[in-house]
Design a protein around this motif. Sequence first.
Motif, PDB file in Angstrom:
ATOM      1  N   ASN A 187       0.821  -1.212   0.000  1.00 35.29           N
ATOM      2  CA  ASN A 187       0.000   0.000   0.000  1.00 35.29           C
ATOM      3  C   ASN A 187       0.861   1.272   0.000  1.00 35.29           C
ATOM      4  N   PRO A 188       0.348   2.359  -0.558  1.00 30.23           N
ATOM      5  CA  PRO A 188       1.097   3.625  -0.627  1.00 30.23           C
ATOM      6  C   PRO A 188       1.042   4.367   0.711  1.00 30.23           C
ATOM      7  N   ILE A 189       1.726   3.804   1.701  1.00 31.38           N
ATOM      8  CA  ILE A 189       1.574   4.356   3.054  1.00 31.38           C
ATOM      9  C   ILE A 189       2.201   5.739   3.187  1.00 31.38           C
ATOM     10  N   GLU A 190       3.227   6.028   2.395  1.00 31.27           N
ATOM     11  CA  GLU A 190       3.808   7.377   2.464  1.00 31.27           C
ATOM     12  C   GLU A 190       2.764   8.426   2.098  1.00 31.27           C
ATOM     13  N   PHE A 191       2.004   8.177   1.029  1.00 36.51           N
ATOM     14  CA  PHE A 191       0.942   9.093   0.605  1.00 36.51           C
ATOM     15  C   PHE A 191      -0.140   9.179   1.677  1.00 36.51           C
ATOM     16  N   ILE A 192      -0.532   8.031   2.232  1.00 29.31           N
ATOM     17  CA  ILE A 192      -1.580   7.994   3.252  1.00 29.31           C
ATOM     18  C   ILE A 192      -1.157   8.777   4.481  1.00 29.31           C
ATOM     19  N   ILE A 193       0.087   8.609   4.907  1.00 27.91           N
ATOM     20  CA  ILE A 193       0.588   9.316   6.090  1.00 27.91           C
ATOM     21  C   ILE A 193       0.608  10.815   5.842  1.00 27.91           C
ATOM     22  N   GLU A 194       1.126  11.226   4.683  1.00 25.35           N
ATOM     23  CA  GLU A 194       1.210  12.653   4.361  1.00 25.35           C
ATOM     24  C   GLU A 194      -0.165  13.308   4.347  1.00 25.35           C
ATOM     25  N   LYS A 195      -1.125  12.682   3.683  1.00 24.07           N
ATOM     26  CA  LYS A 195      -2.458  13.270   3.568  1.00 24.07           C
ATOM     27  C   LYS A 195      -3.185  13.289   4.921  1.00 24.07           C
ATOM     28  N   THR A 196      -2.975  12.248   5.728  1.00 20.14           N
ATOM     29  CA  THR A 196      -3.620  12.205   7.049  1.00 20.14           C
ATOM     30  C   THR A 196      -3.057  13.271   7.967  1.00 20.14           C
ATOM     31  N   HIS A 197      -1.753  13.428   7.959  1.00 23.78           N
ATOM     32  CA  HIS A 197      -1.131  14.462   8.788  1.00 23.78           C
ATOM     33  C   HIS A 197      -1.588  15.859   8.373  1.00 23.78           C
ATOM     34  N   ALA A 198      -1.886  16.041   7.097  1.00 19.89           N
ATOM     35  CA  ALA A 198      -2.318  17.358   6.610  1.00 19.89           C
ATOM     36  C   ALA A 198      -3.642  17.796   7.223  1.00 19.89           C
ATOM     37  N   VAL A 199      -4.468  16.831   7.654  1.00 24.30           N
ATOM     38  CA  VAL A 199      -5.744  17.182   8.294  1.00 24.30           C
ATOM     39  C   VAL A 199      -5.676  17.005   9.812  1.00 24.30           C
ATOM     40  N   GLY A 200      -4.464  16.727  10.330  1.00 27.83           N
ATOM     41  CA  GLY A 200      -4.285  16.648  11.779  1.00 27.83           C
ATOM     42  C   GLY A 200      -4.500  15.282  12.378  1.00 27.83           C
ATOM     43  N   GLY A 201      -4.611  14.250  11.551  1.00 28.60           N
ATOM     44  CA  GLY A 201      -4.818  12.897  12.059  1.00 28.60           C
ATOM     45  C   GLY A 201      -3.516  12.151  12.269  1.00 28.60           C
ATOM     46  N   ALA A 202      -3.599  11.017  12.957  1.00 29.92           N
ATOM     47  CA  ALA A 202      -2.460  10.133  13.189  1.00 29.92           C
ATOM     48  C   ALA A 202      -2.656   8.849  12.389  1.00 29.92           C
ATOM     49  N   VAL A 203      -1.554   8.126  12.154  1.00 32.56           N
ATOM     50  CA  VAL A 203      -1.606   6.916  11.336  1.00 32.56           C
ATOM     51  C   VAL A 203      -0.939   5.756  12.062  1.00 32.56           C
ATOM     52  N   LEU A 204      -1.648   4.636  12.122  1.00 32.93           N
ATOM     53  CA  LEU A 204      -1.058   3.377  12.570  1.00 32.93           C
ATOM     54  C   LEU A 204      -0.900   2.471  11.365  1.00 32.93           C
ATOM     55  N   VAL A 205       0.305   1.951  11.168  1.00 31.01           N
ATOM     56  CA  VAL A 205       0.573   1.031  10.070  1.00 31.01           C
ATOM     57  C   VAL A 205       0.828  -0.361  10.633  1.00 31.01           C
ATOM     58  N   ASP A 206       0.056  -1.316  10.140  1.00 30.08           N
ATOM     59  CA  ASP A 206       0.250  -2.731  10.462  1.00 30.08           C
ATOM     60  C   ASP A 206       1.354  -3.255   9.548  1.00 30.08           C
ATOM     61  N   GLY A 207       2.530  -3.461  10.120  1.00 32.27           N
ATOM     62  CA  GLY A 207       3.687  -3.871   9.334  1.00 32.27           C
ATOM     63  C   GLY A 207       3.966  -5.359   9.376  1.00 32.27           C
ATOM     64  N   ALA A 208       3.008  -6.158   9.847  1.00 26.76           N
ATOM     65  CA  ALA A 208       3.265  -7.584  10.041  1.00 26.76           C
ATOM     66  C   ALA A 208       3.728  -8.264   8.757  1.00 26.76           C
TER      67      ALA A 208
END
Length: 412
Positions: A187-208
């Motif tokens: 998954n494009p987690i870099e994009f997801i993290i960047e966009k989520t941070h832009a609205v003030g949210g936090a991101v948990l990534v399941d790296g299993a």
Amino acid sequence: MASVSTPLTFDVKSIRKDFPILNRKVNEKPLVYFDNAATSQTPQQVIDVIVEYYSNYNANIHRGVHALSQEATDAYEQARIKLQKHFNIPNAYQTLFTSGTTHGINIVASGYAEILKEGDEVVVSALEHHSNIVPWQMLCEKTGAVLKVIPMTDNGTLDMDAFEQLLSDKTKLVFVNHVSNALGTVNPIEFIIEKTHAVGGAVLVDGAQAAPHINADVQALDVDFYVVSAHKMCGPTGVGMLYGKEKWLEQLPPYQGGGEMIDQVTFEKTTYAGLPHKFEAGTPNICGGIAFGAALDYMNAIGFENIAAYEHELLEYATEKLKAIDGLRIYGESKEKTAVISFNIEGIHPYDIGTILDKLGVAVRTGHHCAQPIMDFYKIPGTVRASFAFYNTKEEIDVLVAGVERAKNMLS
């Protein structure tokens, strides 16, 4: 899938000698182990560390003045530092030992029950393992927060345009796996993290599913939480890691009460220990933590770039061979994926294929892979999943393909 050349120094025959279980026979056939996405196998070097611990310095850790306790404590905390360095975590105290990925997710979900309020929004993806769905459903039931879902597409990728539409100033948390356990999609987690941070949210990534194949750098990703399991990475079951940004770990309340996570205890009031002990109540899986560190040493000695290149070669080879079987469909054909192939043969139940493969010594996983929403999307009961590791070979893939063809002829 971009072509990547396998290094000349990668010697799979030599590597296979490190794994005693690969000498086994199943149903009088040489074992072909293609269930690595569920649990990888363990090299002798890690087994030796486990035997060494229980043979020579088995003792409870921290606060013990005797020699065995001090030796166990040193080995355990050295393993924490190995994890810190491997994932490029800023401080060792942000590296929390857990019983596995599920435990790490639940620590965060439990803590956020004290933070979220009614009307807040949390977002999961349609590609998640149940472990990264159910805790957030439970969290929403407790808090009144709203759960939203990033939809998936037919080729097994996430719809990023739809994801951006889901985000708002109400978005507090986004949860997404780095790699889909059912499909292998990266998954494009870099994009997801960047966009989520832009609205003030936090991101948990399941790296299993990513950690055995991708050397994740949590600082470069700027991820808020990252969780993994040792048993996907040549280590033992029952141990894993939760990384969290310090600001979040300080803000979240303890997950469990008990020994180790306290500072001062009276019947009037208890104060909690600092990080990481605040989240590590009770006697931990000491041997498991030490062995996790040894497993990282083993994989890093081979090199994650070398592992990724070789596994990619296996993936391309298996994809080509399986696609040549008439009536076989592969689910999840993202350009970016790890060495996982989920497939079905038209008109045949995946369980029946898996049963015949087992008779031939081939271990695959069948069913919904704890990802029922994915199966519902494709309107299927499940898939046959073959997942490869760096100790597998093309010759083993040939055995798999021949077995699938045999199963098709028997069951059609």
